[in-house]
Design a protein around this motif. Structure first.
Motif, PDB file in Angstrom:
ATOM      1  N   VAL A 232      74.870   5.547  61.894  1.00  0.00           N
ATOM      2  CA  VAL A 232      75.535   6.226  60.785  1.00  0.00           C
ATOM      3  C   VAL A 232      75.454   7.741  60.937  1.00  0.00           C
ATOM      4  CG1 VAL A 232      75.481   6.618  58.279  1.00  0.00           C
ATOM      5  CG2 VAL A 232      75.215   4.307  59.184  1.00  0.00           C
ATOM      6  N   SER A 233      74.333   8.229  61.424  1.00  0.00           N
ATOM      7  CA  SER A 233      74.192   9.678  61.581  1.00  0.00           C
ATOM      8  C   SER A 233      75.225  10.216  62.566  1.00  0.00           C
ATOM      9  CB  SER A 233      72.778  10.036  62.041  1.00  0.00           C
ATOM     10  OG  SER A 233      72.510   9.508  63.332  1.00  0.00           O
TER      11      SER A 233
ATOM     12  N   VAL B  25      78.625  10.254  60.771  1.00  0.00           N
ATOM     13  CA  VAL B  25      78.722  11.367  59.825  1.00  0.00           C
ATOM     14  C   VAL B  25      78.922  12.688  60.559  1.00  0.00           C
ATOM     15  CG1 VAL B  25      77.419  12.722  58.129  1.00  0.00           C
ATOM     16  CG2 VAL B  25      77.446  10.222  57.989  1.00  0.00           C
TER      17      VAL B  25
ATOM     18  N   TYR C  79      75.069   9.716  54.513  1.00  0.00           N
ATOM     19  CA  TYR C  79      73.892   9.415  55.332  1.00  0.00           C
ATOM     20  C   TYR C  79      72.732   8.910  54.473  1.00  0.00           C
ATOM     21  CZ  TYR C  79      69.981   9.835  58.498  1.00  0.00           C
ATOM     22  OH  TYR C  79      68.866   9.552  59.242  1.00  0.00           O
TER      23      TYR C  79
ATOM     24  N   GLY D 156      72.805   5.567  55.826  1.00  0.00           N
ATOM     25  CA  GLY D 156      71.892   5.748  56.948  1.00  0.00           C
ATOM     26  C   GLY D 156      70.452   5.453  56.584  1.00  0.00           C
TER      27      GLY D 156
END
Length: 215
Positions: free
Chosen positions: A148-149, A152, A170, A174
């Motif tokens: 996810v990071s 993003v 995040y 995240g």
């Protein structure tokens, strides 16, 4: 009342001082030479005025939605004053989301009261809902293995979302935080976390393939 002194109320009222003098758009079929007069006229026939503005807001006219928000602000302040768990900012953010979703064809009467009730119900139910936006992140078609990071960072680098939206995404997707948990370190309300995530995912959805390729 302490709520009147809260930053979101001061900010909205300060913004309105400038907006009130803005000439009424020629496309609006509402009485009043400027937005201040439009707002004042809503008191004479609330459903007609709010209905017209909500139709325009649903079609993408954010200025129309802003007038509705100002018309609702007093009600939102009173709702927050009766709520020991949520602030005015929670009510303002949630009400803004309700504007675009209001079922005008089905509920054309008592619009202000209905908006206030819908907002109150959603705010107070917020801590019990799943901390997800209106569209689940996996519905973007992003592979589960994609960090996810990285997603993003790629979305921010491409200018698809801003840093504030990226931080909300995040925190929830995240780090796995619930909206109210993410709100504390981000120094915003849980409702605003949900709002930013919902908006960000709608913005990212058309670019899912690009994000997968560059992340």
């Amino acid at each position: 009342m302490r709520h009147r002194a809260e930053p979101v109320v001061r900010s909205l009222n300060a913004e309105w001082e400038s907006l009130a003098a803005v000439p009424t758009p020629a496309t609006w079929s509402l009485p009043g030479r400027d937005l201040g007069e439009v707002l004042h006229g809503i008191a004479d026939d609330p459903d007609a005025g709010l209905g017209e503005l909500l139709r325009r807001h649903a079609a993408g006219d954010e200025l129309a939605g802003r007038v509705v928000m100002q018309a609702m602000l007093g009600k939102l302040i009173r709702l927050a004053a009766q709520d020991s768990r949520h602030c005015v900012g929670d009510y303002v953010a949630e009400c803004w989301l309700r504007l675009a979703e209001y079922p005008l064809a089905r509920r054309p009467c008592r619009i202000a009261a209905n908006l206030a009730l819908d907002t109150r119900l959603r705010v107070r139910a917020g801590d019990d809902r799943r901390p997800v936006a209106d569209v689940a992140l996996d519905e973007l078609g992003v592979p589960p293995r994609l960090d996810v990071s990285r997603l993003v960072r790629a979305a921010t680098r491409l200018g698809l979302i801003d840093r504030e939206a990226g931080a909300c995404l995040y925190a929830v997707y995240g780090l796995g935080l619930r909206s109210h948990e993410a709100a504390q370190p981000l120094r915003i309300s849980a409702a605003l976390v949900r709002s930013r995530n919902a908006r960000a995912i709608r913005q990212l959805a058309p670019h899912a393939a690009t994000l997968v390729a560059v992340a």
